[in-house]
Motif scaffolding. Structure first.
Motif, short mmCIF file in Angstrom:
data_model
loop_
_atom_site.label_atom_id
_atom_site.label_comp_id
_atom_site.label_asym_id
_atom_site.label_seq_id
_atom_site.Cartn_x
_atom_site.Cartn_y
_atom_site.Cartn_z
N GLY A 1 62.52 134.87 18.49
CA GLY A 1 63.53 135.24 19.49
C GLY A 1 63.56 134.33 20.70
N THR A 2 62.39 134.00 21.24
CA THR A 2 62.37 133.14 22.42
C THR A 2 62.74 131.70 22.06
OG1 THR A 2 59.98 132.82 22.16
CG2 THR A 2 60.70 134.53 23.69
N GLU A 3 62.47 131.30 20.82
CA GLU A 3 62.84 129.94 20.41
C GLU A 3 64.35 129.77 20.34
OE1 GLU A 3 59.19 128.30 17.67
OE2 GLU A 3 60.63 129.67 16.75
N ILE A 4 65.05 130.73 19.76
CA ILE A 4 66.50 130.59 19.64
C ILE A 4 67.15 130.63 21.02
CG2 ILE A 4 66.97 133.03 19.19
CD1 ILE A 4 68.83 130.03 17.68
N LYS A 5 66.56 131.38 21.94
CA LYS A 5 67.10 131.41 23.30
C LYS A 5 66.91 130.05 23.98
CE LYS A 5 66.71 136.32 24.04
NZ LYS A 5 67.27 137.10 25.11
N SER A 6 65.78 129.41 23.75
CA SER A 6 65.55 128.08 24.31
C SER A 6 66.46 127.04 23.65
CB SER A 6 64.09 127.67 24.12
OG SER A 6 63.25 128.44 24.92
#
Length: 152
Positions: free
Chosen positions: A34-39
């Motif tokens: 989740g945090t990777e796709i946001k980045s």
């Protein structure tokens, strides 16, 4: 033929086309947290030193830096972790065969969003020698001069 819009282009590896002759390209999905796709959507990704490694019947994107998400807390991701590429078995087999050849590398060319999903365009490339790089630069300069001279 519909021209692809670059609105969804996230990152591009310009150095790859300078260092390699790209023989073939393949589009692959990336398994992200989740945090990777946001980045990635915030364009906080670097493809420069990335490459694709094939082991265990799967393809993995190695050494691609996705910065930590600023609003992420203790569930934030490791920026340089291996990320699984989503490919068909036949595509993985073809890439594994190409990778086994001497002087062949599988490298990420660009990352973009397609229907909301992160995709990576990977290329099978053969390394250029120094004189090949000089030849490419010379050809590019000649084309630029022709365009400048004739206003094309």
């Amino acid at each position: 033929m519909k021209k692809e819009k670059d609105d969804n282009l996230i990152a591009q590896n310009k150095k790859a086309r300078h260092d390699y002759f790209i023989k073939e390209t393949v589009e692959a999905g990336i398994a992200l947290t989740g945090t990777e796709i946001k980045s990635v959507r915030a364009r906080r990704i670097n493809l420069r030193d990335g490459y694709v490694q094939i082991y265990g019947g799967s393809a993995y994107l190695e050494n691609v830096h996705i910065s930590e998400y600023k609003q992420g807390n203790r569930y934030n991701h490791d920026p340089l972790r291996s990320r699984r590429l989503l490919l068909h078995k036949k595509e993985i087999a073809r890439l594994a065969k190409a990778q086994s050849e001497r002087g062949i590398a599988i490298i990420p060319l660009k990352v973009y969003l397609k229907h909301g999903f992160a995709k990576v365009l990977i290329g099978v490339g053969q390394g250029k020698k120094e004189y090949d790089k000089r030849q490419t630069i010379k050809e590019r300069d000649q084309k630029r001069e022709i365009r400048r001279k004739y206003g094309i």
